[in-house]
Design a protein around this motif. Structure first.
Motif, PDB file in Angstrom:
ATOM      1  N   PRO A 105       0.798  -1.229   0.000  1.00 36.02           N
ATOM      2  CA  PRO A 105       0.000   0.000   0.000  1.00 36.02           C
ATOM      3  C   PRO A 105       0.831   1.279   0.000  1.00 36.02           C
ATOM      4  CG  PRO A 105       0.223  -0.804   2.229  1.00 36.02           C
ATOM      5  CD  PRO A 105       0.973  -1.779   1.350  1.00 36.02           C
ATOM      6  N   LYS A 106       0.168   2.374  -0.317  1.00 34.76           N
ATOM      7  CA  LYS A 106       0.706   3.722  -0.170  1.00 34.76           C
ATOM      8  C   LYS A 106       0.344   4.240   1.231  1.00 34.76           C
ATOM      9  CE  LYS A 106      -1.752   5.186  -3.634  1.00 34.76           C
ATOM     10  NZ  LYS A 106      -2.395   3.935  -4.072  1.00 34.76           N
ATOM     11  N   VAL A 107       0.964   5.377   1.623  1.00 34.60           N
ATOM     12  CA  VAL A 107       0.668   5.954   2.939  1.00 34.60           C
ATOM     13  C   VAL A 107      -0.813   6.283   3.059  1.00 34.60           C
ATOM     14  CG1 VAL A 107       1.100   7.911   4.473  1.00 34.60           C
ATOM     15  CG2 VAL A 107       2.994   6.874   3.231  1.00 34.60           C
ATOM     16  N   ASP A 108      -1.387   6.882   2.020  1.00 33.68           N
ATOM     17  CA  ASP A 108      -2.814   7.233   2.063  1.00 33.68           C
ATOM     18  C   ASP A 108      -3.692   5.998   2.197  1.00 33.68           C
ATOM     19  OD1 ASP A 108      -2.113   9.858   1.832  1.00 33.68           O
ATOM     20  OD2 ASP A 108      -2.552  10.014  -0.322  1.00 33.68           O
ATOM     21  N   ILE A 155       8.475   4.735   1.118  1.00 36.28           N
ATOM     22  CA  ILE A 155       8.072   5.916   1.878  1.00 36.28           C
ATOM     23  C   ILE A 155       7.990   5.548   3.364  1.00 36.28           C
ATOM     24  CG2 ILE A 155       6.307   7.679   2.209  1.00 36.28           C
ATOM     25  CD1 ILE A 155       7.731   7.844  -0.487  1.00 36.28           C
ATOM     26  N   PRO A 156       8.669   6.305   4.243  1.00 36.22           N
ATOM     27  CA  PRO A 156       8.596   5.994   5.670  1.00 36.22           C
ATOM     28  C   PRO A 156       7.251   6.396   6.268  1.00 36.22           C
ATOM     29  CG  PRO A 156       9.902   7.969   5.351  1.00 36.22           C
ATOM     30  CD  PRO A 156       9.577   7.451   3.977  1.00 36.22           C
ATOM     31  N   LEU A 157       6.782   5.586   7.215  1.00 33.71           N
ATOM     32  CA  LEU A 157       5.528   5.864   7.903  1.00 33.71           C
ATOM     33  C   LEU A 157       5.779   5.734   9.408  1.00 33.71           C
ATOM     34  CD1 LEU A 157       2.484   6.261   8.255  1.00 33.71           C
ATOM     35  CD2 LEU A 157       2.159   3.836   7.709  1.00 33.71           C
ATOM     36  N   SER A 158       5.611   6.829  10.123  1.00 26.41           N
ATOM     37  CA  SER A 158       5.873   6.841  11.550  1.00 26.41           C
ATOM     38  C   SER A 158       4.856   5.983  12.295  1.00 26.41           C
ATOM     39  CB  SER A 158       5.814   8.279  12.081  1.00 26.41           C
ATOM     40  OG  SER A 158       5.783   8.292  13.488  1.00 26.41           O
ATOM     41  N   VAL A 159       5.359   5.174  13.222  1.00 35.06           N
ATOM     42  CA  VAL A 159       4.451   4.379  14.043  1.00 35.06           C
ATOM     43  C   VAL A 159       3.614   5.288  14.934  1.00 35.06           C
ATOM     44  CG1 VAL A 159       4.369   2.649  15.882  1.00 35.06           C
ATOM     45  CG2 VAL A 159       5.891   2.323  13.946  1.00 35.06           C
ATOM     46  N   LEU A 164      -7.305   2.932   5.595  1.00 37.81           N
ATOM     47  CA  LEU A 164      -7.594   1.631   6.206  1.00 37.81           C
ATOM     48  C   LEU A 164      -7.778   1.781   7.717  1.00 37.81           C
ATOM     49  CD1 LEU A 164      -7.717  -1.460   5.549  1.00 37.81           C
ATOM     50  CD2 LEU A 164      -5.281  -1.535   6.036  1.00 37.81           C
ATOM     51  N   CYS A 165      -6.857   2.492   8.357  1.00 40.46           N
ATOM     52  CA  CYS A 165      -6.935   2.682   9.812  1.00 40.46           C
ATOM     53  C   CYS A 165      -8.181   3.469  10.208  1.00 40.46           C
ATOM     54  CB  CYS A 165      -5.688   3.395  10.316  1.00 40.46           C
ATOM     55  SG  CYS A 165      -4.170   2.432  10.161  1.00 40.46           S
ATOM     56  N   SER A 196      11.560   4.863  14.597  1.00 44.38           N
ATOM     57  CA  SER A 196      10.306   4.099  14.689  1.00 44.38           C
ATOM     58  C   SER A 196       9.413   4.352  13.482  1.00 44.38           C
ATOM     59  CB  SER A 196       9.560   4.427  15.988  1.00 44.38           C
ATOM     60  OG  SER A 196      10.291   4.033  17.114  1.00 44.38           O
ATOM     61  N   GLU A 197       9.988   4.134  12.305  1.00 43.35           N
ATOM     62  CA  GLU A 197       9.233   4.265  11.061  1.00 43.35           C
ATOM     63  C   GLU A 197       9.261   2.939  10.317  1.00 43.35           C
ATOM     64  OE1 GLU A 197      10.253   8.866   9.775  1.00 43.35           O
ATOM     65  OE2 GLU A 197      11.816   7.332   9.668  1.00 43.35           O
ATOM     66  N   ILE A 198       8.113   2.549   9.814  1.00 42.68           N
ATOM     67  CA  ILE A 198       8.049   1.414   8.888  1.00 42.68           C
ATOM     68  C   ILE A 198       7.976   1.983   7.471  1.00 42.68           C
ATOM     69  CG2 ILE A 198       6.950  -0.121  10.575  1.00 42.68           C
ATOM     70  CD1 ILE A 198       4.262   0.462   9.205  1.00 42.68           C
ATOM     71  N   TRP A 199       8.042   1.091   6.493  1.00 41.42           N
ATOM     72  CA  TRP A 199       8.084   1.543   5.096  1.00 41.42           C
ATOM     73  C   TRP A 199       6.876   1.026   4.322  1.00 41.42           C
ATOM     74  CZ3 TRP A 199      11.864   4.923   3.636  1.00 41.42           C
ATOM     75  CH2 TRP A 199      12.984   5.036   4.476  1.00 41.42           C
TER      76      TRP A 199
END
Length: 599
Positions: free
Chosen positions: A126-129, A176-180, A134-135, A163-166
């Motif tokens: 998935p993309k960040v958006d 793209i990093p995504l902060s937990v 989803l959340c 603490s970032e996942i990709w």
């Protein structure tokens, strides 16, 4: 763990010799003290602490897989051969898109075994958006219930020190990093996070923590996931969602040459996970008992209840997390969790599990080659009951938490060994109120409540004793008996012609607790002709029965005019008057109490 209780009338197990608890008098519920010693009040366990403040359901699950199949992340150098399987699917055997979709469906199917009615939503590469949407959707759907977020990051770089996942960009050309922190903000609370990726421990060492946040991570900070080709690439996920398959394959990879089993045979083990009479069901039953027992023996009661009794899906993945720790520790990975669990990978009960697995697998080739061949069930539960019996005889100490008490609960599900398990449980409860509280904390209540629906007379004696002990320690359980109409079990004991005196006396003890406070309970028992039942035993030859008939009558009509009127119609007070001349002083005192509350 779903509660299923067989209620067949006949039992094949011969009745054992009477246990030490049989026939012991039970004191009046409001004045019970330990027979061994008079403990100070502060030393007694808290009553009602075993009840969960609230039950939770995890009915909304996000399954996010960042696999980028056939493109290895830049910070990973994979050996050849290496672990490839994802959800027991080899992605190299089909096109990348087809493999991704298949893995997503398999992961959902694996989770559905533990919570079939949940709402599952997938996020595949998935993309960040996409993740935010989803959340947001799942939190809106879940309202105040838990949401589980499962992240497979095997196709992206390992999490960062921040603490970032990709995930991926819109054109699928960049990571793209995504902060937990953002992830937790979107998902809200309460929530569960499962991180299956290398360096997953850094995601636990972040500052944004919620009081009701649960995290399961495949390894500690700085560690890489194993690349052993004998294991799947998602060994952590496989442990959490398909523990029996994972445990058996791992066992085969470590077994000696004397027991060489083709791992492919494991996929053909006959039976269903929820059918204990099948080979697969028996293994799952033993595994549940082993992991529950390990957790019970290592965790404080409050944490055990929160993780293993409050929420069906959370309980399942934490039992399976115990397996994950054992397997991943063997390949130098250290799974971590919030709340933190003590190490369990060297617990002695794993040896009993290994033996049960070996006994099963040694029979598997013959059973698969000749389906009518007779399978010899495991002796695991018989051996554990014997261990509990030895503990009761020689090892039991005041306030000591028995290590195999959870196994006894599992055996209550078995028709063949239920009577023995109930006898041992009764002996344990007879050790004092602390033992009753331990049994309630471990989860005995729904089991013994369900057994009140059994028509079997074989289990009646220990079951009545167990209920007498529970209610004299915690009378709040009467609410459950009235709500589920299970109080009628004890009303029937009043009129049953073949009930021994000690069981009848305990039945009246139980009824006296039931009618002691709740007006609704008094009404229900009056409708069940309790007055006629009590009157029929005023002249019993057993002084305990005469005494408790008086006490129960006094509780029934105390501050309740309707009960007094109905009792007068049946001439129960007049009959009790005759007991003022009883030769037993306790009976005379009880009769005076009953007449006093009547007046």
């Amino acid at each position: 763990m779903g509660l299923e209780v067989d209620c067949e009338l006949e039992f094949s197990l011969d009745l054992p010799e009477p246990s030490t608890w049989e026939g012991r008098p039970v004191l009046f519920p409001r004045a019970q003290q330990s027979e061994d010693s008079a403990h100070d009040e502060e030393e007694e366990p808290k009553i009602n602490s075993w009840r969960l403040k609230e039950r939770m359901k995890t009915m909304n699950v996000a399954l996010v897989a960042c696999l980028n199949i056939r493109v290895d992340p830049p910070d990973v150098i994979k050996p050849s051969p290496c672990a490839r399987m994802e959800c027991w699917v080899d992605p190299q055997m089909m096109s990348p898109q087809k493999a991704l979709e298949t893995i997503g469906k398999k992961l959902e199917a694996q989770y559905r075994r533990w919570q079939p009615r949940a709402n599952y939503q997938q996020g595949l590469d998935p993309k960040v958006d996409d993740v935010k949407k989803l959340c947001d959707n799942l939190r809106k759907e879940a309202k105040d219930e838990r949401v589980l977020f499962h992240y497979n990051g095997h196709g992206v770089p390992r999490p960062t020190a921040n603490s970032e996942i990709w995930v991926f960009n819109k054109n699928f050309t960049q990571y793209i990093p995504l902060s937990v922190y953002d992830l937790q903000t979107w998902l809200g609370s309460p929530s569960v996070f499962v991180f299956d990726c290398s360096n997953a421990g850094v995601l636990v060492n972040q500052q944004h923590r919620d009081a009701d946040l649960i995290i399961l991570a495949a390894c500690s900070a700085g560690e890489l996931l194993p690349q052993n080709p004998e294991l799947p690439a998602d060994v952590f996920t496989s442990c959490l969602t398909t523990p029996i398959t994972m445990a058996l394959r791992w066992f085969c990879s470590r077994s000696s040459s004397l027991l060489k089993i083709d791992p492919s045979l494991i996929d053909h083990i006959p039976g269903q996970l929820n059918n204990r009479k099948t080979i697969l069901g028996e293994l799952n039953w033993i595994f549940t008992a082993v992991t529950d027992t390990i957790a019970w023996s290592l965790l404080p009661p409050e944490l055990f209840q929160r993780l293993f009794r409050q929420d069906l899906l959370v309980a399942s993945i934490f039992r399976n997390f115990i397996l994950a720790e054992r397997i991943l520790r063997s390949v130098n990975c250290n799974p971590v969790s919030v709340p933190k669990l003590p190490p369990s990978y060297q617990h002695p009960l794993w040896s009993a599990w290994d033996l049960a697995v070996e006994v099963c697998l040694s029979q598997l080739p013959a059973v698969l080659a000749d389906p009518p061949a007779e399978y010899q069930p495991s002796s695991f539960f018989v051996e554990q009951l014997t261990a509990f019996e030895v503990w009761l005889e020689f090892g039991g100490r005041k306030e000591t938490k028995p290590p195999v008490l959870t196994v006894v609960l599992q055996v209550l599900l078995s028709q063949a060994h239920r009577f023995r398990a109930l006898n041992l449980l009764a002996r344990f409860l007879d050790m004092g109120s602390w033992a009753v509280n331990h049994a309630l904390s471990v989860g005995v209540f729904p089991y013994v409540l369900k057994l009140l629906q059994s028509p079997s007379k074989h289990i009646r004696e220990p079951l009545i004793f167990i209920w007498a002990k529970i209610l004299t320690v915690d009378s709040s359980c009467t609410v459950d008996l009235i709500r589920d109409t299970d109080y009628t079990y004890f009303l029937q004991c009043l009129t049953s012609p073949d009930l021994p005196p000690n069981q009848r006396a305990l039945s009246v003890v139980i009824l006296s607790v039931i009618v002691s406070e709740l007006p609704e309970a008094k009404d229900k028992c009056l409708q069940g002709d309790i007055i006629i039942g009590l009157k029929g035993h005023v002249d019993s030859s057993c002084p305990h029965i005469r005494k408790w008939v008086c006490l129960c009558s006094g509780q029934l009509w105390s501050s309740y005019e309707r009960a007094k009127s109905l009792a007068l119609d049946q001439q129960l007070p007049q009959v009790i008057v005759t007991l003022l001349q009883d030769p037993v002083a306790e009976v005379r005192a009880a009769a005076l109490y009953a007449l006093g509350t009547y007046m």
